[in-house]
Design an enzyme around this catalytic site. Structure first.
Site, mmCIF file in Angstrom:
data_model
loop_
_atom_site.group_PDB
_atom_site.id
_atom_site.type_symbol
_atom_site.label_atom_id
_atom_site.label_comp_id
_atom_site.label_asym_id
_atom_site.label_seq_id
_atom_site.Cartn_x
_atom_site.Cartn_y
_atom_site.Cartn_z
ATOM 1 N N TYR A 103 0.869 -1.635 0.145
ATOM 2 C CA TYR A 103 0.130 0.095 0.048
ATOM 3 C C TYR A 103 1.159 1.266 -0.051
ATOM 4 O O TYR A 103 0.388 2.340 -0.864
ATOM 5 C CB TYR A 103 -0.928 0.244 0.950
ATOM 6 N N LYS A 127 1.381 4.215 -2.975
ATOM 7 C CA LYS A 127 0.773 5.337 -2.570
ATOM 8 C C LYS A 127 2.006 6.200 -2.880
ATOM 9 O O LYS A 127 1.611 7.848 -3.797
ATOM 10 C CB LYS A 127 -0.091 6.048 -0.942
HETATM 11 N N1 LIG Z 1 -10.695 6.515 4.721
HETATM 12 C C1 LIG Z 1 -9.000 6.570 5.584
HETATM 13 O O1 LIG Z 1 -8.518 7.016 6.606
HETATM 14 C C2 LIG Z 1 -8.031 7.226 3.731
HETATM 15 C C3 LIG Z 1 -6.775 7.500 4.329
HETATM 16 C C4 LIG Z 1 -5.908 7.909 3.437
HETATM 17 C C5 LIG Z 1 -5.956 7.902 1.878
HETATM 18 N N2 LIG Z 1 -6.978 6.738 1.824
HETATM 19 C C6 LIG Z 1 -7.425 6.272 0.333
HETATM 20 O O2 LIG Z 1 -8.761 7.430 -0.174
HETATM 21 C C7 LIG Z 1 -9.531 6.416 -1.071
HETATM 22 C C8 LIG Z 1 -10.834 5.842 -0.936
HETATM 23 O O3 LIG Z 1 -10.368 4.507 -0.490
HETATM 24 P P1 LIG Z 1 -12.232 4.197 1.219
HETATM 25 O O4 LIG Z 1 -11.396 5.070 2.659
HETATM 26 O O5 LIG Z 1 -13.060 5.220 0.521
HETATM 27 O O6 LIG Z 1 -12.080 2.850 1.149
HETATM 28 P P2 LIG Z 1 -13.150 2.068 1.023
HETATM 29 O O7 LIG Z 1 -12.895 1.085 1.281
HETATM 30 O O8 LIG Z 1 -14.370 2.542 1.460
HETATM 31 O O9 LIG Z 1 -13.203 1.855 -0.814
HETATM 32 C C9 LIG Z 1 -12.631 1.623 -1.492
HETATM 33 C C10 LIG Z 1 -13.616 0.985 -2.915
HETATM 34 O O10 LIG Z 1 -12.812 0.388 -3.496
HETATM 35 C C11 LIG Z 1 -13.502 -0.161 -4.409
HETATM 36 N N3 LIG Z 1 -12.489 -1.951 -5.057
HETATM 37 C C12 LIG Z 1 -11.358 -2.373 -4.112
HETATM 38 N N4 LIG Z 1 -10.784 -3.248 -5.058
HETATM 39 C C13 LIG Z 1 -11.080 -2.748 -6.645
HETATM 40 C C14 LIG Z 1 -10.784 -3.155 -7.741
HETATM 41 N N5 LIG Z 1 -9.895 -4.702 -7.720
HETATM 42 N N6 LIG Z 1 -11.548 -3.371 -8.448
HETATM 43 C C15 LIG Z 1 -12.965 -1.736 -8.326
HETATM 44 N N7 LIG Z 1 -13.166 -1.460 -7.017
HETATM 45 C C16 LIG Z 1 -12.433 -1.601 -6.252
HETATM 46 C C17 LIG Z 1 -13.952 -0.964 -2.557
HETATM 47 O O11 LIG Z 1 -14.947 -1.970 -3.666
HETATM 48 C C18 LIG Z 1 -14.606 -0.063 -2.612
HETATM 49 O O12 LIG Z 1 -16.152 0.732 -2.987
HETATM 50 C C19 LIG Z 1 -8.033 4.712 -1.339
HETATM 51 O O13 LIG Z 1 -7.225 5.104 -2.416
HETATM 52 C C20 LIG Z 1 -7.833 4.455 -0.142
HETATM 53 O O14 LIG Z 1 -6.397 4.462 0.225
HETATM 54 C C21 LIG Z 1 -7.895 6.608 2.764
#
Ligand SMILES: NC(=O)c1ccc[n+]([C@@H]2O[C@H](COP(=O)([O-])OP(=O)(O)OC[C@H]3O[C@@H](n4cnc5c(N)ncnc54)[C@H](O)[C@@H]3O)[C@@H](O)[C@H]2O)c1
Length: 260
Positions: A163, A167
């Site tokens: 991860y 990133k």
């Molecule tokens: N939530 C946090 O604290 C946080 C912090 C930093 C970065 N992020 C980043 O934000 C972005 C969104 O994350 P989130 O927190 O909403 O997570 P989440 O898990 O709620 O959403 C991720 C989505 O991606 C989809 N997904 C996963 N694998 C897939 C695939 N192979 N093909 C198509 N879709 C796929 C999942 O079904 C899900 O709907 C991500 O890039 C994550 O790394 C999140």
């Protein structure tokens, strides 16, 4: 044109936006926000249930969205989603590379195949999508790309080597796309969110634990919520961000990130 005589291009109602991971926490907030702005949205996700639910919410609020099933780990599936989205809505104005996976294991315990799968979904898929839609953006001489990075890109991640590496790579991809496509009026920025209330951090903690962690550790006294990040994405799409490209913008309640 504004007072200073500069034409600043930005999102216009009716523009088409592709959002990956549209069924997740941030993805759903992006789609709801963009729907209210008058976008046509291709909501991509591997989960039909959560992606279709996002589309229902956008439509209930009067917006326009269609769900497209995609597995971002599979090149053929990406190509099919590209073709179906283009058939529905034409050439996109914006692409939001938001979906990611975050398998947890120490470096020693992380199978190389899992590491490779993480890179495939988190960084090769965005490359594939830009490869597919980039010529559209270049041809129309306008477009915006928003890549969702993470503080882990700069700080590393205990139990999340794939991860963190993916990133860091998406920040680098952001800069290269920005440099190569700036002359075509295509801008590319990354959002670097802090810990936010979505499924991803909830894999490791309860909502109460996340809230308490935010109160204790985050300078602004709370964790982030998807709506916070959606507001930043709306700004990056807009003409107010017309002079901004190649940047990674952190939104994390004041956790200062220091690359070492
Ligand atoms: N939530 C946090 O604290 C946080 C912090 C930093 C970065 N992020 C980043 O934000 C972005 C969104 O994350 P989130 O927190 O909403 O997570 P989440 O898990 O709620 O959403 C991720 C989505 O991606 C989809 N997904 C996963 N694998 C897939 C695939 N192979 N093909 C198509 N879709 C796929 C999942 O079904 C899900 O709907 C991500 O890039 C994550 O790394 C999140």
């Amino acid at each position: 044109m504004s007072e200073d005589g500069i034409v600043r291009d930005g999102f216009r109602a009716g523009d088409f936006i592709v959002v990956t991971g549209a069924g997740g926490g941030f993805g759903r907030a992006f789609c709801k926000r963009f729907g209210k702005m008058g976008a046509k949205i291709a909501a991509w996700d591997i989960s039909e249930e959560s992606g279709a639910q996002t589309v229902r919410l956008v439509r209930e609020a009067g917006g326009e969205a269609t769900f497209f099933h995609v597995d971002l780990g599979d090149a053929g599936s990406i190509e099919a989603a590209v073709a179906a989205s283009r058939a529905a809505y034409g050439a996109p104005y914006a692409i939001v590379n938001n979906a990611s996976i975050y398998p947890r294991a120490s470096l020693i315990d992380m199978p190389v195949a899992t590491f490779e799968k993480t890179l495939k979904v988190n960084i090769t898929a965005p490359m594939h999508i830009l490869h597919a839609f980039g010529p559209d953006l270049i041809a129309q001489q306008r477009g915006v790309i928003i890549n969702i990075a993470s503080g882990r890109a700069l700080e590393g991640a205990v139990n999340g080597v794939g991860y963190a590496c993916s990133k860091a790579a998406i920040l680098s991809l952001t800069k290269t796309v920005a440099l190569e496509w700036a002359r075509h009026n295509v801008r590319c920025n990354a959002i670097i969110p802090g810990m936010s209330m979505t499924a991803q951090p909830l894999e490791n903690a309860t909502p109460e634990e996340l809230i308490a962690r935010g109160q204790a550790k985050i300078p602004l006294g709370r964790i982030g919520y998807p709506e916070d990040v959606a507001g930043l994405a709306a700004f990056l799409l807009s003409s107010d961000a017309a002079y901004m490209t190649g940047q990674g913008v952190a939104m994390n309640g004041g956790n200062v990130l220091v690359p070492q």
